[in-house]
Design a protein around this motif. Structure first.
Motif, PDB file in Angstrom:
ATOM      1  N   ALA A  41     -11.176  29.835  73.259  1.00 20.63           N
ATOM      2  CA  ALA A  41     -11.156  30.502  71.948  1.00 20.63           C
ATOM      3  C   ALA A  41     -10.227  31.663  71.922  1.00 20.63           C
ATOM      4  CB  ALA A  41     -12.629  30.906  71.516  1.00 20.63           C
ATOM      5  N   ALA A  42     -10.259  32.339  72.828  1.00 18.85           N
ATOM      6  CA  ALA A  42      -9.560  33.571  73.112  1.00 18.85           C
ATOM      7  C   ALA A  42      -8.103  33.108  72.962  1.00 18.85           C
ATOM      8  CB  ALA A  42      -9.600  34.393  74.438  1.00 18.85           C
ATOM      9  N   ARG A  43      -7.467  32.110  73.500  1.00 12.96           N
ATOM     10  CA  ARG A  43      -6.317  31.855  73.503  1.00 12.96           C
ATOM     11  C   ARG A  43      -5.934  31.345  71.936  1.00 12.96           C
ATOM     12  NH1 ARG A  43      -7.227  29.151  78.611  1.00 12.96           N
ATOM     13  NH2 ARG A  43      -7.554  27.138  77.214  1.00 12.96           N
ATOM     14  N   LEU A  44      -6.817  30.585  71.480  1.00  8.83           N
ATOM     15  CA  LEU A  44      -6.656  30.213  69.976  1.00  8.83           C
ATOM     16  C   LEU A  44      -6.436  31.302  69.008  1.00  8.83           C
ATOM     17  CD1 LEU A  44      -7.206  26.993  69.580  1.00  8.83           C
ATOM     18  CD2 LEU A  44      -8.994  27.810  67.828  1.00  8.83           C
ATOM     19  N   GLY A  45      -7.541  32.514  69.392  1.00 11.04           N
ATOM     20  CA  GLY A  45      -7.358  33.500  68.574  1.00 11.04           C
ATOM     21  C   GLY A  45      -6.096  34.370  68.564  1.00 11.04           C
ATOM     22  N   ALA A  46      -5.395  34.406  69.672  1.00  6.87           N
ATOM     23  CA  ALA A  46      -4.428  34.979  70.023  1.00  6.87           C
ATOM     24  C   ALA A  46      -3.338  34.452  69.431  1.00  6.87           C
ATOM     25  CB  ALA A  46      -4.168  35.051  71.649  1.00  6.87           C
ATOM     26  N   LEU A  47      -3.048  32.984  69.299  1.00  5.50           N
ATOM     27  CA  LEU A  47      -1.944  32.309  68.526  1.00  5.50           C
ATOM     28  C   LEU A  47      -2.296  32.474  67.208  1.00  5.50           C
ATOM     29  CD1 LEU A  47       0.060  30.335  68.954  1.00  5.50           C
ATOM     30  CD2 LEU A  47      -1.583  28.325  69.001  1.00  5.50           C
ATOM     31  N   VAL A  48      -3.501  32.532  66.596  1.00  2.15           N
ATOM     32  CA  VAL A  48      -3.703  32.610  64.961  1.00  2.15           C
ATOM     33  C   VAL A  48      -3.040  33.988  64.802  1.00  2.15           C
ATOM     34  CG1 VAL A  48      -5.434  33.350  63.276  1.00  2.15           C
ATOM     35  CG2 VAL A  48      -5.639  31.339  64.690  1.00  2.15           C
ATOM     36  N   ILE A  49      -3.147  35.034  65.557  1.00  2.00           N
ATOM     37  CA  ILE A  49      -2.705  36.558  65.223  1.00  2.00           C
ATOM     38  C   ILE A  49      -1.126  36.551  65.437  1.00  2.00           C
ATOM     39  CG2 ILE A  49      -2.668  38.860  65.969  1.00  2.00           C
ATOM     40  CD1 ILE A  49      -5.984  38.580  66.398  1.00  2.00           C
ATOM     41  N   GLU A  50      -0.620  35.917  66.298  1.00  5.18           N
ATOM     42  CA  GLU A  50       0.805  35.776  66.547  1.00  5.18           C
ATOM     43  C   GLU A  50       1.540  35.215  65.492  1.00  5.18           C
ATOM     44  OE1 GLU A  50       4.347  36.346  68.029  1.00  5.18           O
ATOM     45  OE2 GLU A  50       2.645  37.484  68.756  1.00  5.18           O
ATOM     46  N   LEU A  51       1.026  33.955  65.125  1.00  2.00           N
ATOM     47  CA  LEU A  51       1.486  33.393  63.952  1.00  2.00           C
ATOM     48  C   LEU A  51       1.417  34.168  62.671  1.00  2.00           C
ATOM     49  CD1 LEU A  51       0.529  29.676  64.748  1.00  2.00           C
ATOM     50  CD2 LEU A  51       2.763  30.820  64.936  1.00  2.00           C
ATOM     51  N   TYR A  52       0.398  34.687  62.473  1.00  2.00           N
ATOM     52  CA  TYR A  52       0.123  35.571  61.372  1.00  2.00           C
ATOM     53  C   TYR A  52       1.244  36.624  61.430  1.00  2.00           C
ATOM     54  CZ  TYR A  52      -2.152  37.860  57.458  1.00  2.00           C
ATOM     55  OH  TYR A  52      -2.633  38.450  56.206  1.00  2.00           O
ATOM     56  N   ARG A  53       1.378  37.396  62.499  1.00  2.00           N
ATOM     57  CA  ARG A  53       2.089  38.573  62.568  1.00  2.00           C
ATOM     58  C   ARG A  53       3.773  37.946  62.238  1.00  2.00           C
ATOM     59  NH1 ARG A  53       0.837  43.344  64.323  1.00  2.00           N
ATOM     60  NH2 ARG A  53      -1.279  43.764  65.283  1.00  2.00           N
ATOM     61  N   GLN A  54       4.093  36.740  62.480  1.00  2.00           N
ATOM     62  CA  GLN A  54       5.363  36.314  62.220  1.00  2.00           C
ATOM     63  C   GLN A  54       5.389  35.825  61.007  1.00  2.00           C
ATOM     64  OE1 GLN A  54       6.000  33.164  65.237  1.00  2.00           O
ATOM     65  NE2 GLN A  54       5.791  34.554  67.051  1.00  2.00           N
ATOM     66  N   GLY A  55       4.442  35.963  60.052  1.00  2.00           N
ATOM     67  CA  GLY A  55       4.688  35.651  58.782  1.00  2.00           C
ATOM     68  C   GLY A  55       3.977  34.490  58.081  1.00  2.00           C
ATOM     69  N   VAL A  56       3.063  33.882  58.925  1.00  2.00           N
ATOM     70  CA  VAL A  56       2.222  32.607  58.352  1.00  2.00           C
ATOM     71  C   VAL A  56       1.034  33.195  57.792  1.00  2.00           C
ATOM     72  CG1 VAL A  56       1.259  30.385  58.930  1.00  2.00           C
ATOM     73  CG2 VAL A  56       3.256  31.021  60.138  1.00  2.00           C
ATOM     74  N   HIS A  57       1.061  33.265  56.623  1.00  2.00           N
ATOM     75  CA  HIS A  57      -0.381  33.937  55.973  1.00  2.00           C
ATOM     76  C   HIS A  57      -1.077  33.066  55.320  1.00  2.00           C
ATOM     77  CE1 HIS A  57       2.067  38.087  56.051  1.00  2.00           C
ATOM     78  NE2 HIS A  57       1.788  37.623  57.177  1.00  2.00           N
ATOM     79  N   ASP A  58      -0.653  31.759  55.104  1.00  2.00           N
ATOM     80  CA  ASP A  58      -1.620  30.845  54.445  1.00  2.00           C
ATOM     81  C   ASP A  58      -2.516  30.313  55.378  1.00  2.00           C
ATOM     82  OD1 ASP A  58      -1.679  28.879  52.012  1.00  2.00           O
ATOM     83  OD2 ASP A  58      -1.424  27.304  54.016  1.00  2.00           O
ATOM     84  N   GLU A  59      -3.719  30.134  54.965  1.00  2.00           N
ATOM     85  CA  GLU A  59      -5.063  29.695  56.149  1.00  2.00           C
ATOM     86  C   GLU A  59      -4.656  28.187  56.244  1.00  2.00           C
ATOM     87  OE1 GLU A  59      -8.889  30.838  55.159  1.00  2.00           O
ATOM     88  OE2 GLU A  59      -8.138  32.678  53.988  1.00  2.00           O
ATOM     89  N   ASN A  60      -4.107  27.527  55.220  1.00  2.00           N
ATOM     90  CA  ASN A  60      -4.144  26.035  55.971  1.00  2.00           C
ATOM     91  C   ASN A  60      -3.066  25.964  56.695  1.00  2.00           C
ATOM     92  OD1 ASN A  60      -6.237  25.089  53.897  1.00  2.00           O
ATOM     93  ND2 ASN A  60      -5.107  25.228  52.347  1.00  2.00           N
ATOM     94  N   GLN A  61      -1.692  26.729  56.634  1.00  2.00           N
ATOM     95  CA  GLN A  61      -0.616  26.384  57.434  1.00  2.00           C
ATOM     96  C   GLN A  61      -1.075  26.828  58.656  1.00  2.00           C
ATOM     97  OE1 GLN A  61       1.824  24.958  56.403  1.00  2.00           O
ATOM     98  NE2 GLN A  61       2.961  25.056  58.378  1.00  2.00           N
ATOM     99  N   LEU A  62      -1.597  28.136  58.867  1.00  2.00           N
ATOM    100  CA  LEU A  62      -2.168  28.521  60.252  1.00  2.00           C
ATOM    101  C   LEU A  62      -3.166  27.492  60.840  1.00  2.00           C
ATOM    102  CD1 LEU A  62      -3.077  32.152  59.391  1.00  2.00           C
ATOM    103  CD2 LEU A  62      -1.692  31.271  61.152  1.00  2.00           C
ATOM    104  N   ARG A  63      -4.082  26.787  60.144  1.00  2.00           N
ATOM    105  CA  ARG A  63      -4.892  25.591  60.676  1.00  2.00           C
ATOM    106  C   ARG A  63      -4.226  25.000  61.076  1.00  2.00           C
ATOM    107  NH1 ARG A  63     -10.108  26.272  56.499  1.00  2.00           N
ATOM    108  NH2 ARG A  63     -10.605  28.352  57.426  1.00  2.00           N
ATOM    109  N   LEU A  64      -3.244  24.263  60.443  1.00  2.00           N
ATOM    110  CA  LEU A  64      -2.377  22.993  60.858  1.00  2.00           C
ATOM    111  C   LEU A  64      -1.405  23.513  62.201  1.00  2.00           C
ATOM    112  CD1 LEU A  64      -0.996  21.843  57.636  1.00  2.00           C
ATOM    113  CD2 LEU A  64      -2.316  20.627  58.995  1.00  2.00           C
ATOM    114  N   LEU A  65      -0.867  24.617  61.943  1.00  2.00           N
ATOM    115  CA  LEU A  65      -0.029  24.937  63.095  1.00  2.00           C
ATOM    116  C   LEU A  65      -0.908  25.229  64.600  1.00  2.00           C
ATOM    117  CD1 LEU A  65       2.286  27.459  61.422  1.00  2.00           C
ATOM    118  CD2 LEU A  65       2.955  25.350  62.567  1.00  2.00           C
ATOM    119  N   VAL A  66      -1.866  26.182  64.233  1.00  2.00           N
ATOM    120  CA  VAL A  66      -2.660  26.465  65.618  1.00  2.00           C
ATOM    121  C   VAL A  66      -3.523  25.169  65.936  1.00  2.00           C
ATOM    122  CG1 VAL A  66      -4.698  27.793  66.385  1.00  2.00           C
ATOM    123  CG2 VAL A  66      -2.809  28.727  64.877  1.00  2.00           C
ATOM    124  N   GLY A  67      -4.029  24.371  65.196  1.00  2.00           N
ATOM    125  CA  GLY A  67      -4.701  23.336  65.508  1.00  2.00           C
ATOM    126  C   GLY A  67      -3.873  22.147  66.197  1.00  2.00           C
ATOM    127  N   GLY A  68      -2.869  22.256  66.039  1.00  2.00           N
ATOM    128  CA  GLY A  68      -1.791  21.187  66.375  1.00  2.00           C
ATOM    129  C   GLY A  68      -1.223  21.678  67.737  1.00  2.00           C
TER     130      GLY A  68
END
Length: 71
Positions: A41-68
């Motif tokens: 879960a910690a790794r998942l959270g770090a990835l969510v934040i990293e992608l968000y900081r890179q400009g991925v702000h859409d929740e669905n897109q974040l879920r797809l990218l991180v879940g994949g």
């Protein structure tokens, strides 16, 4: 000091930004049956934040990218 030394990735996240990241993280942990207190879960959270900081702000897109990107 020059503003060019810092990017938007260095700026702190606002509460609205953190809310998006939290919703994505909690949703993925629930969906993937991951213990939110665990290392995965910690790794998942770090990835969510990293992608968000890179400009991925859409929740669905974040879920797809991180879940994949689970390993």
């Amino acid at each position: 000091m020059s503003d060019k030394l810092f990017s938007t990735r260095d700026e702190p996240l606002a509460s609205e930004d953190l809310d998006v990241c939290r919703r994505v993280h909690e949703g993925l942990c629930s969906e993937l049956q991951i213990d939110r207190a665990g290392e995965e879960a910690a790794r998942l959270g770090a990835l969510v934040i990293e992608l968000y900081r890179q400009g991925v702000h859409d929740e669905n897109q974040l879920r797809l990218l991180v879940g994949g990107k689970r390993s």
